[in-house]
Each structure stands twice: as structure tokens, then as C-alpha cells.
Design a protein around this motif. Sequence first.
Motif, PDB file in Angstrom:
ATOM      1  N   ASP A  23       3.816  -2.394   6.613  1.00 33.99           N
ATOM      2  CA  ASP A  23       2.727  -1.732   5.915  1.00 33.99           C
ATOM      3  C   ASP A  23       1.618  -1.482   6.935  1.00 33.99           C
ATOM      4  O   ASP A  23       1.507  -2.195   7.935  1.00 33.99           O
ATOM      5  CB  ASP A  23       2.222  -2.607   4.765  1.00 33.99           C
ATOM      6  CG  ASP A  23       1.540  -1.803   3.657  1.00 33.99           C
ATOM      7  OD1 ASP A  23       1.247  -0.613   3.865  1.00 33.99           O
ATOM      8  OD2 ASP A  23       1.290  -2.390   2.578  1.00 33.99           O
ATOM      9  N   GLN A  65       6.832   0.465   3.638  1.00 39.69           N
ATOM     10  CA  GLN A  65       8.214   0.921   3.622  1.00 39.69           C
ATOM     11  C   GLN A  65       9.157  -0.208   4.010  1.00 39.69           C
ATOM     12  O   GLN A  65       8.767  -1.164   4.678  1.00 39.69           O
ATOM     13  CB  GLN A  65       8.397   2.091   4.581  1.00 39.69           C
ATOM     14  CG  GLN A  65       8.066   1.780   6.023  1.00 39.69           C
ATOM     15  CD  GLN A  65       8.248   2.988   6.931  1.00 39.69           C
ATOM     16  OE1 GLN A  65       9.039   3.888   6.638  1.00 39.69           O
ATOM     17  NE2 GLN A  65       7.524   3.024   8.032  1.00 39.69           N
ATOM     18  N   GLY A  75       0.813  -1.201   0.000  1.00 37.48           N
ATOM     19  CA  GLY A  75       0.000   0.000   0.000  1.00 37.48           C
ATOM     20  C   GLY A  75       0.847   1.251   0.000  1.00 37.48           C
ATOM     21  O   GLY A  75       2.084   1.196   0.029  1.00 37.48           O
ATOM     22  N   PRO A  76       0.213   2.426   0.007  1.00 35.28           N
ATOM     23  CA  PRO A  76       0.963   3.693  -0.055  1.00 35.28           C
ATOM     24  C   PRO A  76       1.802   3.967   1.189  1.00 35.28           C
ATOM     25  O   PRO A  76       2.706   4.807   1.135  1.00 35.28           O
ATOM     26  CB  PRO A  76      -0.135   4.742  -0.224  1.00 35.28           C
ATOM     27  CG  PRO A  76      -1.385   4.088   0.267  1.00 35.28           C
ATOM     28  CD  PRO A  76      -1.246   2.635  -0.037  1.00 35.28           C
ATOM     29  N   LEU A  77       1.527   3.295   2.299  1.00 33.21           N
ATOM     30  CA  LEU A  77       2.293   3.521   3.521  1.00 33.21           C
ATOM     31  C   LEU A  77       3.385   2.464   3.733  1.00 33.21           C
ATOM     32  O   LEU A  77       4.095   2.515   4.739  1.00 33.21           O
ATOM     33  CB  LEU A  77       1.354   3.538   4.738  1.00 33.21           C
ATOM     34  CG  LEU A  77       0.241   4.581   4.703  1.00 33.21           C
ATOM     35  CD1 LEU A  77      -0.647   4.457   5.934  1.00 33.21           C
ATOM     36  CD2 LEU A  77       0.819   5.991   4.612  1.00 33.21           C
ATOM     37  N   ARG A 104      -4.458  -1.567   6.071  1.00 37.57           N
ATOM     38  CA  ARG A 104      -4.893  -2.293   4.876  1.00 37.57           C
ATOM     39  C   ARG A 104      -6.228  -3.022   5.070  1.00 37.57           C
ATOM     40  O   ARG A 104      -6.673  -3.735   4.176  1.00 37.57           O
ATOM     41  CB  ARG A 104      -3.800  -3.285   4.467  1.00 37.57           C
ATOM     42  CG  ARG A 104      -2.437  -2.677   4.168  1.00 37.57           C
ATOM     43  CD  ARG A 104      -2.462  -1.710   2.977  1.00 37.57           C
ATOM     44  NE  ARG A 104      -2.995  -2.313   1.785  1.00 37.57           N
ATOM     45  CZ  ARG A 104      -2.260  -3.085   0.948  1.00 37.57           C
ATOM     46  NH1 ARG A 104      -0.988  -3.327   1.200  1.00 37.57           N
ATOM     47  NH2 ARG A 104      -2.822  -3.595  -0.137  1.00 37.57           N
TER      48      ARG A 104
END
Length: 268
Positions: free
Chosen positions: A63, A49, A45-47, A66
Motif C-alpha cells: 500500500d 494491491q 487504501g485506494p492504492l 497513507r
Amino acid sequence: MEPVVDEGLAAAFARDGVACVRSVLDPAEVAAAVAAIDTVLASPGPLAQVASRPGDPGAFTEDFCRWREVPALEDLARRSRVPAIAAALMASPQVRFYHDHVLVKEGGTRQRTPWHQDQPYYNVDGLGVSAWIPVDPVPEDGCLELVAGSHRGPWLMPRTFLRREARWFPEGSLAELPDIDADPGTFDIRRFSLAPGDAIFFDFLTVHGAPGFPHPGRRRVLSLRYLSADARHAPRTWRTSPPFDGLEQELPAGRPMDHPMFPVAWPA
């Protein structure tokens, strides 16, 4: 009906800010958690790392948030035994689901997760609890480590994990973490040998960290986080971790966390 948490465990949690509860997820739920984590890893997802340094022989990936895309995460967060246990440990008549966090350390990962409290990174005030649930066997020397009693405060300076920058609170505005590694024997550090589906519950203010994972296989963990009935929205002027962009326009400061992003998880 037998209580989900006995009085002794609830009292120990109030005293220590940490409790290990065995077999929180049954085998079918562990299998569902494995599949959910694998889905998250396959489609970040966009978060998401990578939280380990370049050159680490393993890797630490994580992550957040979600559950609305991965139905199995919502099922586990809202319909397993986890929220009922969280409610009992917090002695709260209601709990809201705050967010999910997937953490995976591959075998051989050297990166340590530094000592920290979670709540200074968040956008909430009031009592909250995390459930740290591995889906792989975790030896004691590869387990989350927690400083018992540290949940009584004070709030300690949150810093970025790799560069140790103070991005959240201005320098000098909060006390610094003690150097726990310099003299660990002076702290009541709790760690456990865990089977898949066991869980460590801990207060948002409990100081904790984690070693690397110098073992074969992986350490896949699903962390589910919950808010007590007294939790209130505390908008920050900085980007929280995780961020909830735009929430302050919908939920004023000081209000209960009554919002679709934070559904009631107990009572069901």
C-alpha cells in the motif's frame, strides 16, 4: 553534535548507491511502525494491491501514500532519524518527504519482486533516496537485494511486475535490464541480515529486487522515500506508481517539489 552519518558511509553511498544503517528506529519507533503497518493492513487504501500470483502459499501485499491518514507514519517519516540520514547520504541541504510504501510478505511467500529501478516509475527527476525498514527480523536470504553501482545509470525499462508489460515508457525507448539471475556472480549484489529498525538506504536508480520469504512469520517493511533539494517535478503522460493525480495543474514541470504533498522533513 555527532554527525548522523560518518564520512566513510557517505562516501560509500555515493560510490555504491546503497548503505545499511543499523538501529535507525529505536524500540519505541519500531513499535509505532508495527502499529502503523497493522492499521494500513486492516484498512487498505485506494492504492493497495496484492502483488503475488494466485496460488502462492503466502501473499505479498503493498500500500502507498497513507501518511496523511495514519499519524504514526507521518511522525516516523518526518520526526525520526530517517530524514536526517537521507539528507546526509544525499549531501542535500534539505529533503522533502516523497511518500510511504508498506510492503508485507507473509511467511512462505514464493513471489519474487523482480529486479528494477524505482525512479522510472516516478514523477520526479533528480536525486532521491529510499529507506527500507523492516519491523521483523529479516535473514539475509529473505532480504532486499541491491546491485551496487547501478545508480550511476542508465535508466532501465520499467515493467509491470507480474506481466512484464511496458506501461510507462514506449518499447525500445530505454535499455532493458540485464539478466542478473542468469549470472549473479558478475554483479556486486548487496544483501543483509537485518534486525527490526535497521534500514537499507538506496538511490532511486539503484537496481534492486527481493526474494520471496521462505521463513516462518512475516516480513513487514516500511519504506520511506525522500527527495533532495535538486529534485524537480517531471509530469508523465502515463499513470506513475504511485500516482499523484492532478499535481501537474498545481506544480508545473521542472519546478521544485514545493507542495503540501511533499513536506520538508529535514531540517525539521
